[in-house]
Design an enzyme around this catalytic site. Structure first.
Site, short mmCIF file in Angstrom:
data_model
loop_
_atom_site.label_atom_id
_atom_site.label_comp_id
_atom_site.label_asym_id
_atom_site.label_seq_id
_atom_site.Cartn_x
_atom_site.Cartn_y
_atom_site.Cartn_z
N PHE A 137 0.85 -1.19 0.00
CA PHE A 137 0.00 0.00 0.00
C PHE A 137 0.89 1.24 0.00
O PHE A 137 1.71 1.41 0.90
CB PHE A 137 -0.95 0.04 1.20
CG PHE A 137 -1.84 1.26 1.16
CD1 PHE A 137 -2.96 1.28 0.32
CD2 PHE A 137 -1.54 2.40 1.88
CE1 PHE A 137 -3.76 2.41 0.24
CE2 PHE A 137 -2.34 3.55 1.80
CZ PHE A 137 -3.45 3.55 0.98
N ASP A 222 9.18 2.47 1.90
CA ASP A 222 8.03 3.23 2.38
C ASP A 222 7.88 2.92 3.87
O ASP A 222 7.40 1.85 4.24
CB ASP A 222 6.79 2.83 1.56
CG ASP A 222 5.51 3.51 2.06
OD1 ASP A 222 5.51 4.02 3.20
OD2 ASP A 222 4.51 3.49 1.32
N LYS A 251 2.59 9.68 8.34
CA LYS A 251 1.79 9.32 9.51
C LYS A 251 2.25 9.90 10.86
O LYS A 251 1.79 10.97 11.24
CB LYS A 251 1.63 7.80 9.58
CG LYS A 251 0.69 7.29 8.47
CD LYS A 251 0.12 5.91 8.75
CE LYS A 251 -1.07 5.62 7.86
NZ LYS A 251 -0.76 5.05 6.57
#
Ligand code: PLP
Length: 392
Positions: A137, A222, A251
């Protein structure tokens, strides 16, 4: 009042989320309070965002101080908090250079653009393809959904961007045979988050790194979900004794303030030139002041070590639950990025937890995910485990 608000909201929002019927008003540490005054212990942390919990007083203070001074000027100028945050992140990581933006998807966009610019700038215009992982993702923008190895995320938005080839995670042979003269990089989450909390096998990432070196490919990690202490190290790559060439963060970087970053080694980052890439809001004084304070609190309160300890504690408890309930297939993850796969759907359990005052979520239909603030305590973990034991 609550029913009214939910109805009003559903009238005006584009239907991109299916939300739980809770209206939150405030939070403190690991506890969130809704408008009826009901408390919830938060094992979601805004999806791995609020690593220092809610309304951390030091971060709130840094933010308030900066808000009284300066919100934004544009990256046509310099500011003190932006430079200080960049220096600190570079000191704490493998990287030499940083680009600030506002979200995870945007950080990955920057990484994809940089990988292409660097590789084609080296004289070979054909080198633009990136090998990404199945079940990965990387975000919801057109380029990042094109890099995401989940057909359901791309469905309805085709044609996706050309230039991504997919191989199964944890499969070295597949990776080796996917490399062509057009390949410029390999992109992966060190531990797959949304795709099911899948951990790399022993030596997998080390071998990936070696293959990248042998084939002159960039390695992009990532770490948007795995970074900022989530796995018990500040960055997940530290577990595997390797470094990527490019890493993306977002995040938890601002503990809830919208900030993303792309970090790279100097030689790679220098492929960008003034005008190559930009972001109006990227790294404003206000978000960078908050993120800088987050890192100071991490250091002062030994947050990463605490995350490791609590991760070990929670994992032991989840394994204990597995021994008691045949519905549990396995326990997975690292640090405080943990999951429990069931042989039944997870949604009813998420709902029961919510009714009992615990927030968790379910990914891939049957994997319960536990990603509390890193400041979570053994008492809070014990109370969740007792609740899950009852429900199961
Ligand atoms: C959340 C996430 C993203 C996307 O971040 P946004 O801020 O929602 O754009 C990208 N990659 C990973 C691994 C993530 O967990």
């Amino acid at each position: 009042m609550k029913t009214n608000l939910i109805e009003q909201a559903e009238n005006v929002f584009a239907p991109t989320y299916s939300r739980f019927p809770i209206v939150f008003e405030k939070g403190r540490g690991c506890v969130l309070t809704d408008i009826d005054g009901k408390d919830y212990i938060d094992f979601l942390a805004g999806i791995a965002v609020c690593n220092l919990g809610h309304a951390h007083p030091d971060v709130a203070k840094a933010l308030t101080l900066q808000a009284g001074k300066l919100f934004h000027v544009s990256n046509l100028y310099y500011t003190i908090p932006q430079t200080a945050l960049a220096e600190r992140l570079i000191k704490l990581s493998f990287a030499d250079k940083i680009f600030f933006c506002n979200s995870g998807a945007e950080a990955n966009e920057a990484a994809i653009k940089l990988a292409r610019k660097y590789s084609m700038g080296n004289g070979n215009k054909e080198r633009y393809r990136i090998i990404a992982m199945e079940k990965s993702f990387h975000g919801r923008t057109m380029a990042t959904l094109s890099a995401t190895g989940q057909p359901k995320i791309r469905a309805g938005f085709e044609p996706v961007l050309d230039g991504f080839d997919f191989v199964p995670f944890n499969n070295i042979e597949a990776l080796e045979s996917a490399i062509t003269p057009s390949t410029c990089a390999v992109m992966a989450e060190p531990i797959q988050g949304e795709g099911g909390l899948r951990c790399p096998g022993p030596d997998y990432l080390k071998t990936v790194k070696k293959i990248c070196e042998e084939n002159d490919l960039l390695l992009i990690f990532d770490e948007i979900q795995t970074g900022m202490g989530r796995t018990g190290k500040l960055f997940a790559y530290e577990h595997f004794n390797i470094t990527p060439d490019i890493m993306t963060l977002a995040k938890a970087l601002g503990n809830g303030l919208p900030i993303g970053a792309m970090l790279a080694k100097k030689e790679v980052a220098d492929a960008f030139t003034p005008g190559s890439h930009a972001s109006t809001f990227g790294g404003t004084p206000i978000v960078t002041a908050a993120a800088l304070e987050v890192l100071k609190v991490f250091e002062k309160e030994n947050i990463v070590d605490h995350a490791m300890e609590m991760g070990t504690y929670l994992k032991e408890k989840l394994v204990w639950l597995k021994q008691r309930h045949t519905r549990i297939e396995d326990v997975r993850g690292m640090g405080l990025l943990l999951g429990m796969r069931l042989n039944t759907p997870g949604a009813p359990i998420v709902k029961s937890c919510m009714e009992n005052g615990f927030l968790i979520n379910c990914i891939q239909e049957n994997i319960l995910r536990f990603i509390p603030p890193l400041i979570v305590t053994t008492d809070e973990i014990d109370s969740l485990i007792a609740c899950l034991d009852d429900i199961l």
